[in-house]
Design a protein around this motif. Structure first.
Motif, PDB file in Angstrom:
ATOM      1  N   UNK A  53     -27.290  94.057  70.000  1.00 12.81           N
ATOM      2  CA  UNK A  53     -28.578  94.333  69.376  1.00 12.81           C
ATOM      3  C   UNK A  53     -28.460  95.274  68.194  1.00 12.81           C
ATOM      4  N   UNK A  54     -27.662  96.346  68.360  1.00 11.01           N
ATOM      5  CA  UNK A  54     -27.470  97.292  67.255  1.00 11.01           C
ATOM      6  C   UNK A  54     -26.786  96.602  66.073  1.00 11.01           C
ATOM      7  N   UNK A  55     -25.833  95.718  66.392  1.00 11.98           N
ATOM      8  CA  UNK A  55     -25.157  94.988  65.322  1.00 11.98           C
ATOM      9  C   UNK A  55     -26.111  94.083  64.558  1.00 11.98           C
ATOM     10  N   UNK A  56     -27.017  93.406  65.285  1.00 11.57           N
ATOM     11  CA  UNK A  56     -27.995  92.551  64.614  1.00 11.57           C
ATOM     12  C   UNK A  56     -28.936  93.362  63.729  1.00 11.57           C
ATOM     13  N   UNK A  57     -29.367  94.528  64.222  1.00 14.24           N
ATOM     14  CA  UNK A  57     -30.263  95.379  63.439  1.00 14.24           C
ATOM     15  C   UNK A  57     -29.591  95.869  62.160  1.00 14.24           C
ATOM     16  N   UNK A  58     -28.310  96.223  62.257  1.00 12.69           N
ATOM     17  CA  UNK A  58     -27.586  96.675  61.073  1.00 12.69           C
ATOM     18  C   UNK A  58     -27.332  95.529  60.095  1.00 12.69           C
ATOM     19  N   UNK A  59     -27.091  94.344  60.644  1.00 14.41           N
ATOM     20  CA  UNK A  59     -26.747  93.203  59.783  1.00 14.41           C
ATOM     21  C   UNK A  59     -27.963  92.615  59.089  1.00 14.41           C
ATOM     22  N   UNK A  60     -29.149  92.767  59.669  1.00 10.82           N
ATOM     23  CA  UNK A  60     -30.337  92.082  59.158  1.00 10.82           C
ATOM     24  C   UNK A  60     -30.652  92.423  57.705  1.00 10.82           C
ATOM     25  N   UNK A  81     -27.535  96.370  79.848  1.00 10.59           N
ATOM     26  CA  UNK A  81     -26.161  95.920  79.623  1.00 10.59           C
ATOM     27  C   UNK A  81     -25.613  96.509  78.322  1.00 10.59           C
ATOM     28  N   UNK A  82     -24.420  97.109  78.396  1.00 11.32           N
ATOM     29  CA  UNK A  82     -23.822  97.753  77.221  1.00 11.32           C
ATOM     30  C   UNK A  82     -23.507  96.745  76.126  1.00 11.32           C
ATOM     31  N   UNK A  83     -23.008  95.560  76.526  1.00 14.15           N
ATOM     32  CA  UNK A  83     -22.680  94.536  75.531  1.00 14.15           C
ATOM     33  C   UNK A  83     -23.935  94.068  74.798  1.00 14.15           C
ATOM     34  N   UNK A  84     -25.045  93.920  75.541  1.00 16.77           N
ATOM     35  CA  UNK A  84     -26.298  93.495  74.917  1.00 16.77           C
ATOM     36  C   UNK A  84     -26.791  94.550  73.936  1.00 16.77           C
ATOM     37  N   UNK A  85     -26.697  95.822  74.326  1.00 13.28           N
ATOM     38  CA  UNK A  85     -27.114  96.899  73.424  1.00 13.28           C
ATOM     39  C   UNK A  85     -26.274  96.914  72.156  1.00 13.28           C
ATOM     40  N   UNK A 122     -35.014  90.210  67.746  1.00 15.32           N
ATOM     41  CA  UNK A 122     -34.067  89.896  68.822  1.00 15.32           C
ATOM     42  C   UNK A 122     -33.136  91.075  69.059  1.00 15.32           C
ATOM     43  N   UNK A 123     -32.654  91.668  67.957  1.00 14.38           N
ATOM     44  CA  UNK A 123     -31.770  92.827  68.073  1.00 14.38           C
ATOM     45  C   UNK A 123     -32.448  93.995  68.762  1.00 14.38           C
ATOM     46  N   UNK A 124     -33.713  94.253  68.390  1.00 12.51           N
ATOM     47  CA  UNK A 124     -34.454  95.353  69.013  1.00 12.51           C
ATOM     48  C   UNK A 124     -34.650  95.104  70.504  1.00 12.51           C
ATOM     49  N   UNK A 125     -34.910  93.870  70.864  1.00  8.28           N
ATOM     50  CA  UNK A 125     -35.073  93.524  72.281  1.00  8.28           C
ATOM     51  C   UNK A 125     -33.779  93.760  73.051  1.00  8.28           C
ATOM     52  N   UNK A 126     -32.652  93.383  72.430  1.00  5.25           N
ATOM     53  CA  UNK A 126     -31.360  93.552  73.116  1.00  5.25           C
ATOM     54  C   UNK A 126     -30.993  95.017  73.292  1.00  5.25           C
TER      55      UNK A 126
END
Length: 315
Positions: A215-222, A208-212, A199-203
């Motif tokens: 997404x980066x936050x999800x990738x780091x948190x995973x 959209x800057x907020x979506x990016x 999901x993070x990679x897709x975002x």
């Protein structure tokens, strides 16, 4: 209006009111049973991702679906009839059976602790490059379903205790619905957890800057989340297993160990003021985990000694 029709309408009205009352009783029973089992549900959700994290992304959801189907089979085909029969004809057997399950959970948790401390691994991972990936997946699913069976048994036993005043049919309906709802919630949450990186990679590919940023936050948190869940899952096995043993011993008349654990809980509650509820629960969970770790460690030692002796004998 003919009197026969009036009587028929009266009968229909009585049946409708009875059905409505029965539905209300079932709904109340589901809410009561589900809330009491919430702690084990959280443990179940924490334990399950550890069985999925070694797979490639394309196999994660199929593996979760297999485990979820196994969980439904556990609850509806195995545990539901057994729980109803035991509650009706042999209620005294429920506690010893649950204690056997608690011992198994303690063993599984202790094995994982031994692995983390550098002991021999309890099964393959994809990092080991298993020679048969299909067999590895089957074994991993089987292990998850076995663990789920114990956690599901605890959930169903807790739910059963909360609806003991219902009729046999009422208990059956409530337990079935509780089992279905909890399975959907647990494995839906597990699916979201293990696909968080996708999901993070897709975002991150959105304009959209907020979506990016999200997404980066999800990738780091995973990675952090998976490590945390793995640790929580191991501890959950120990504290649920140890808690089942403590409660079972208390039910069987050996209340000393449970009283010690509850004494620690009450002492922490009184000493920590506003945080007493949370910290008291954590202290009881820790005491249960220690019991589970000791018991599981003893079982693991015995299992390893037997396996070693058999290996020498075969050699």
């Amino acid at each position: 209006m003919p009197s026969g029709l009036v009587a028929l309408l009266d009968d229909v009205s009585v049946i409708a009111r009875a059905a409505a009352a029965s539905a209300d009783d079932v709904a109340a029973g589901i809410a009561k049973a589900g809330s009491k089992a919430a702690g084990v549900v959280i443990d179940d959700a924490a334990v399950t991702p550890s069985y999925v994290t070694d797979f490639t992304p394309d196999r994660e959801l199929p593996v979760i679906w297999k485990i979820a189907k196994g969980s439904l089979f556990n609850k509806l085909v195995i545990l539901l009839p057994v729980a109803l029969l035991l509650s009706q004809f042999l209620p005294g057997a429920i506690t010893p059976l649950l204690m056997l399950g608690g011992a198994y959970l303690s063993f599984e948790g202790a094995e994982k602790v031994l692995e983390k401390l550098g002991g021999a691994k309890h099964g393959e991972t994809l990092e080991d490059e298993p020679t048969d990936v299909a067999a590895f997946e089957k074994a991993r699913v089987s292990g998850a379903v076995r663990t789920d069976l114990i956690l599901s048994a605890e959930i169903m036993a807790i739910a059963l205790a909360e609806v003991a005043d219902q009729t046999l049919i009422g208990r059956g309906v409530i337990l079935a619905l509780v089992g279905i709802v909890i399975t959907v919630l647990v494995y839906g949450a597990v699916g979201l957890i293990v696909k968080m990186d996708d999901i993070g990679l897709h975002l991150t590919k959105k304009d959209n800057a907020a979506a990016k940023s999200t997404g980066r936050g999800l990738l780091k948190a995973m990675p952090v989340l998976l490590v945390l869940l793995s640790t929580v899952g191991t501890v959950a096995m120990l504290w649920v297993g140890g808690g089942i043993i403590l409660h079972g011993l208390e039910e069987l008349g050996l209340a000393g160990p449970a009283h010690v654990a509850h004494g620690i809980q009450h002492a922490v509650e009184h000493a920590t003021g506003a945080l007493g509820g949370v910290l008291g629960w954590l202290s009881y969970a820790l005491a249960s985990a220690v019991v589970g770790l000791v018991l599981g460690g003893v079982i693991a030692l015995i299992v390893h000694l037997i396996a070693k002796a058999r290996g020498k004998g075969a050699h």
